[in-house]
Design a protein around this motif. Structure first.
Motif, PDB file in Angstrom:
ATOM      1  N   ARG A 365       0.743  -1.387  -0.049  1.00 25.57           N
ATOM      2  CA  ARG A 365       0.003  -0.008  -0.077  1.00 25.57           C
ATOM      3  C   ARG A 365       0.977   1.253   0.201  1.00 25.57           C
ATOM      4  NH1 ARG A 365      -3.416  -3.069  -1.274  1.00 25.57           N
ATOM      5  NH2 ARG A 365      -5.475  -3.056  -0.438  1.00 25.57           N
ATOM      6  N   GLU A 366       0.339   2.459  -0.217  1.00 26.26           N
ATOM      7  CA  GLU A 366       0.754   3.660  -0.289  1.00 26.26           C
ATOM      8  C   GLU A 366       0.448   4.256   0.925  1.00 26.26           C
ATOM      9  OE1 GLU A 366       1.657   6.869  -4.008  1.00 26.26           O
ATOM     10  OE2 GLU A 366      -0.383   7.054  -2.908  1.00 26.26           O
ATOM     11  N   ILE A 367       1.291   4.876   1.972  1.00 28.02           N
ATOM     12  CA  ILE A 367       0.942   5.506   3.074  1.00 28.02           C
ATOM     13  C   ILE A 367       1.493   7.015   2.944  1.00 28.02           C
ATOM     14  CG2 ILE A 367       1.073   3.571   4.216  1.00 28.02           C
ATOM     15  CD1 ILE A 367       3.708   4.616   5.462  1.00 28.02           C
ATOM     16  N   ARG A 368       0.672   7.945   3.577  1.00 30.20           N
ATOM     17  CA  ARG A 368       1.049   9.236   3.710  1.00 30.20           C
ATOM     18  C   ARG A 368       1.430   9.691   5.181  1.00 30.20           C
ATOM     19  NH1 ARG A 368      -3.634   9.135   1.045  1.00 30.20           N
ATOM     20  NH2 ARG A 368      -4.982   9.966   2.941  1.00 30.20           N
ATOM     21  N   ASP A 369       2.648  10.362   5.592  1.00 36.84           N
ATOM     22  CA  ASP A 369       2.841  10.779   6.824  1.00 36.84           C
ATOM     23  C   ASP A 369       2.104  12.234   7.162  1.00 36.84           C
ATOM     24  OD1 ASP A 369       4.422  12.707   5.420  1.00 36.84           O
ATOM     25  OD2 ASP A 369       6.192  11.885   6.158  1.00 36.84           O
ATOM     26  N   ILE A 370       2.336  12.677   8.325  1.00 39.68           N
ATOM     27  CA  ILE A 370       1.736  13.937   8.777  1.00 39.68           C
ATOM     28  C   ILE A 370       2.036  15.115   7.582  1.00 39.68           C
ATOM     29  CG2 ILE A 370       3.511  14.725  10.433  1.00 39.68           C
ATOM     30  CD1 ILE A 370      -0.375  14.742  10.538  1.00 39.68           C
ATOM     31  N   ARG A 371       3.140  15.015   7.147  1.00 41.36           N
ATOM     32  CA  ARG A 371       3.651  16.046   6.182  1.00 41.36           C
ATOM     33  C   ARG A 371       2.858  15.967   4.687  1.00 41.36           C
ATOM     34  NH1 ARG A 371       9.693  15.220   7.791  1.00 41.36           N
ATOM     35  NH2 ARG A 371       9.020  13.342   7.435  1.00 41.36           N
ATOM     36  N   GLY A 372       2.418  14.727   4.492  1.00 37.17           N
ATOM     37  CA  GLY A 372       1.740  14.668   3.015  1.00 37.17           C
ATOM     38  C   GLY A 372       2.653  13.722   2.157  1.00 37.17           C
ATOM     39  N   HIS A 373       3.653  13.477   2.589  1.00 33.23           N
ATOM     40  CA  HIS A 373       4.643  12.476   1.990  1.00 33.23           C
ATOM     41  C   HIS A 373       4.309  11.325   1.841  1.00 33.23           C
ATOM     42  CE1 HIS A 373       8.402  15.466   3.512  1.00 33.23           C
ATOM     43  NE2 HIS A 373       7.312  16.055   2.559  1.00 33.23           N
ATOM     44  N   LYS A 374       4.359  10.497   0.621  1.00 32.43           N
ATOM     45  CA  LYS A 374       3.682   9.270   0.315  1.00 32.43           C
ATOM     46  C   LYS A 374       4.914   8.352   0.366  1.00 32.43           C
ATOM     47  CE  LYS A 374      -0.094  11.230  -1.993  1.00 32.43           C
ATOM     48  NZ  LYS A 374      -1.032  11.213  -3.417  1.00 32.43           N
ATOM     49  N   LYS A 375       4.919   7.102   0.705  1.00 38.76           N
ATOM     50  CA  LYS A 375       5.708   6.038   0.715  1.00 38.76           C
ATOM     51  C   LYS A 375       5.013   4.657   0.612  1.00 38.76           C
ATOM     52  CE  LYS A 375       8.474   8.220   4.086  1.00 38.76           C
ATOM     53  NZ  LYS A 375       9.110   8.276   5.453  1.00 38.76           N
ATOM     54  N   ASN A 376       5.645   4.081  -0.555  1.00 38.51           N
ATOM     55  CA  ASN A 376       4.993   2.467  -0.754  1.00 38.51           C
ATOM     56  C   ASN A 376       5.614   1.666   0.435  1.00 38.51           C
ATOM     57  OD1 ASN A 376       3.831   3.419  -3.021  1.00 38.51           O
ATOM     58  ND2 ASN A 376       5.600   3.140  -4.226  1.00 38.51           N
ATOM     59  N   VAL A 377       4.794   0.839   0.952  1.00 36.87           N
ATOM     60  CA  VAL A 377       5.121  -0.033   2.154  1.00 36.87           C
ATOM     61  C   VAL A 377       4.449  -1.170   1.703  1.00 36.87           C
ATOM     62  CG1 VAL A 377       5.642   1.781   3.696  1.00 36.87           C
ATOM     63  CG2 VAL A 377       3.142   0.806   3.319  1.00 36.87           C
ATOM     64  N   ASP A 378       5.074  -2.320   2.477  1.00 42.79           N
ATOM     65  CA  ASP A 378       4.623  -3.607   2.557  1.00 42.79           C
ATOM     66  C   ASP A 378       4.015  -3.857   4.239  1.00 42.79           C
ATOM     67  OD1 ASP A 378       5.282  -4.577  -0.005  1.00 42.79           O
ATOM     68  OD2 ASP A 378       7.296  -5.453   0.666  1.00 42.79           O
ATOM     69  N   LEU A 379       2.806  -4.146   3.982  1.00 41.06           N
ATOM     70  CA  LEU A 379       1.975  -4.496   5.183  1.00 41.06           C
ATOM     71  C   LEU A 379       1.653  -5.932   5.550  1.00 41.06           C
ATOM     72  CD1 LEU A 379      -0.722  -1.512   5.115  1.00 41.06           C
ATOM     73  CD2 LEU A 379       1.379  -1.506   6.112  1.00 41.06           C
ATOM     74  N   ALA A 380       2.455  -6.512   6.572  1.00 46.24           N
ATOM     75  CA  ALA A 380       1.969  -7.774   7.201  1.00 46.24           C
ATOM     76  C   ALA A 380       1.274  -7.549   8.462  1.00 46.24           C
ATOM     77  CB  ALA A 380       3.395  -8.479   7.489  1.00 46.24           C
ATOM     78  N   ILE A 381      -0.134  -7.817   8.275  1.00 46.93           N
ATOM     79  CA  ILE A 381      -0.999  -7.805   9.080  1.00 46.93           C
ATOM     80  C   ILE A 381      -1.364  -9.274   9.733  1.00 46.93           C
ATOM     81  CG2 ILE A 381      -3.288  -6.991   9.775  1.00 46.93           C
ATOM     82  CD1 ILE A 381      -3.018  -4.999   7.238  1.00 46.93           C
TER      83      ILE A 381
END
Length: 402
Positions: A365-381
Motif C-alpha cells: 500500500r501507499e501511505i502518507r505521513d503527517i507532512r503529506g509525503h507518500k511512501k510505498n510499504v509492505d503491510l504484514a497484518i
C-alpha cells in the motif's frame, strides 16, 4: 422489588414477617384456648351450683319426715328454690328451679327451658349445656333434670295425699299432681352471661401476648443478630470486595475464612480464584511489557489497531515513519494514513470472517505521513482476539526511499 434490596434488608423483612406470623398464630391459639378454658370454667361453675341445690334438696328429703306437712318452708322444693335465689343474689348468674308443671309462678320456664325440659322427658338426658343468644346477649345455659323420688310425692302425688295447705292452694285436677317416682319433675337452670367472661379472656390474652411477644421478639432479634454476623456480614464483605476488585483490578485482596461451613468455603474459593487472577494479571502485565519492549527494539514500524482502525500501540519506528509523536498517533484512524484505506478495511473485514480461520494478510500500500509525503510499504497484518473483538497488528516495511 425485593431483588433490589440488600441481603440485610431482606433478612430484616423476613424476620419481621416471621415475628408477625408467630404473634398472630400465638394470639389465635391463645384466644381459642382461653375461650375453651373460660367456657369449661363456666360449665364447671354451673354444674357445681346446680349440684348444691340438688344435694340440698336430697338432704332435706332424707332428714325431714312430717315437718313439711305443717311448715311449707321446709318443703325440699320450696327450700331449695329459696336457697338458689340466695346463692345467685348479688351475682350476674341466674340460678333457679323450673318445671313444666310448676306451682310457683317464679318457676315458670322460659321458651328455651321449656324446650329442654321436653327433651329431658323424652330422652332422659343427664344435663344440657349450650351457649345461646338472648336479646343479643350470649348466655351459657346449663340445665340438669330433677327426678321425682318418694319424698316429692308427698306434695306432688295424689291430691288426697297432699298436705292441707297444698290442697287449699291447688285444687284437685291441677297439673302439678300425679307425678310418679323416676319422672322428671323439673330442672335446675343456670344462666351465665358470657360478656363478662370474654372481658377476662381479653385481659388474659393481653397479658399472654405481652409475655410471649417479648420472648418471641428476643428470639427473633437473637436469630437476626446471628444471621447478620455469620451469614449477611461475610456475604456483604465478599460482595463489596468483589465490587472493588472489579472496579480497580486489584487482585491481591484476600478475605479471612473461619470454620468449614458453606460461607467459609465460598470465601476460600474466592481467595483461590483471586490469587489465580492475580497471578494471571502479573503474567499478562509481564507479557505486555515484553511485547512492548520487543516492538520497541524492532527496526520496522509496528502499529496495533482495532477493527475500526483506532491505533492503540505504536513503536519508535512508527513515529519516525509517520513523523508524529506516539501520543498523537494513538487514537487516530490507521486507515486514514493509507491511500484507498477503505479498501483495506473491507479486505480485513472480509478476510477475518471467511473460513478457514484468518491467518494474516500481506499487501502493498501507499501511505502518507503527517507532512503529506507518500511512501510505498509492505503491510504484514496479523490478528488476535481482545475481549471478543479482533485486534490487528501491522508490521510496515518501506519498499522505497523517495
Amino acid at each position: 422489588m425485593l431483588r433490589n434490596l440488600s441481603l440485610g434488608t431482606r433478612l430484616n423483612l423476613l424476620l419481621i414477617l416471621i415475628f408477625a406470623a408467630l404473634i398472630t398464630f400465638n394470639a389465635v391459639d391463645d384466644y381459642y384456648r382461653q375461650h375453651a378454658l373460660i367456657r369449661q370454667d363456666a360449665v364447671d361453675t354451673s354444674r357445681m351450683m346446680a349440684r348444691q341445690i340438688i344435694e340440698t334438696r336430697s338432704y332435706l328429703s332424707s332428714v325431714l319426715t312430717d315437718e313439711p306437712r305443717t311448715n311449707q318452708n321446709l318443703i325440699p322444693q320450696v327450700a331449695s328454690t329459696r336457697i338458689a335465689a340466695s346463692i345467685s343474689k348479688g351475682t350476674k348468674y341466674t340460678l333457679r328451679q323450673t318445671s313444666l308443671r310448676y306451682r310457683n309462678p317464679e318457676n315458670r320456664p322460659d321458651p328455651y327451658e321449656a324446650e329442654i325440659l321436653k327433651k329431658f322427658n323424652n330422652n332422659k338426658a343427664t344435663e344440657h349445656v349450650e351457649v345461646t343468644k338472648v336479646n343479643g346477649r350470649e348466655l351459657l345455659r346449663y340445665l340438669v333434670p330433677m327426678v321425682a323420688d318418694q319424698s316429692c310425692l308427698e306434695c306432688h302425688g295424689t291430691y288426697e295425699s297432699a298436705p292441707d295447705y297444698v290442697q287449699k292452694r291447688f285444687p284437685k285436677g291441677h297439673y302439678s299432681y300425679n307425678y310418679q317416682v323416676g319422672e322428671v319433675i323439673g330442672a335446675i337452670s343456670v344462666s351465665i352471661p358470657m360478656a363478662d367472661l370474654y372481658v377476662t379472656i381479653g385481659k388474659n390474652l393481653q397479658n399472654d401476648l405481652l409475655y410471649s411477644g417479648a420472648i418471641v421478639f428476643l428470639i427473633v432479634v437473637l436469630a437476626g443478630a446471628l444471621f447478620s454476623r455469620f451469614i449477611v456480614k461475610p456475604v456483604a464483605q465478599l460482595s463489596a470486595t468483589l465490587s472493588t476488585v472489579a472496579q480497580t483490578g486489584a487482585f491481591d485482596t484476600q478475605l479471612p475464612a473461619h470454620g468449614d461451613d458453606e460461607i467459609s468455603r465460598l470465601i476460600i474459593t474466592y481467595n483461590s480464584m483471586i490469587k489465580e487472577l492475580d497471578s494471571k494479571s502479573i503474567q499478562r502485565k509481564e507479557s505486555d511489557e515484553r511485547y512492548r519492549n520487543m516492538i520497541e527494539m524492532a527496526r520496522s514500524a509496528i502499529i496495533t489497531f482495532l477493527k475500526n482502525g483506532k491505533i492503540v500501540i505504536v513503536n519508535r519506528s512508527a513515529e519516525r515513519l509517520f513523523a508524529m509523536q506516539r501520543s498523537d498517533l494513538i487514537g487516530m484512524d490507521f486507515f486514514d494514513f493509507l491511500s484507498n484505506g477503505n479498501a483495506l478495511r473491507q479486505d480485513l473485514d472480509q478476510s477475518f470472517t471467511e473460513e478457514p480461520a484468518w491467518e494474516g494478510l500481506t499487501v502493498t500500500r501507499e501511505i502518507r505521513d503527517i507532512r503529506g509525503h507518500k511512501k510505498n510499504v509492505d503491510l504484514a497484518i496479523s490478528a488476535s482476539q481482545g475481549d471478543g473483538n479482533p485486534i490487528f497488528t501491522a508490521i510496515i516495511r518501506e519498499t522505497d526511499h523517495d
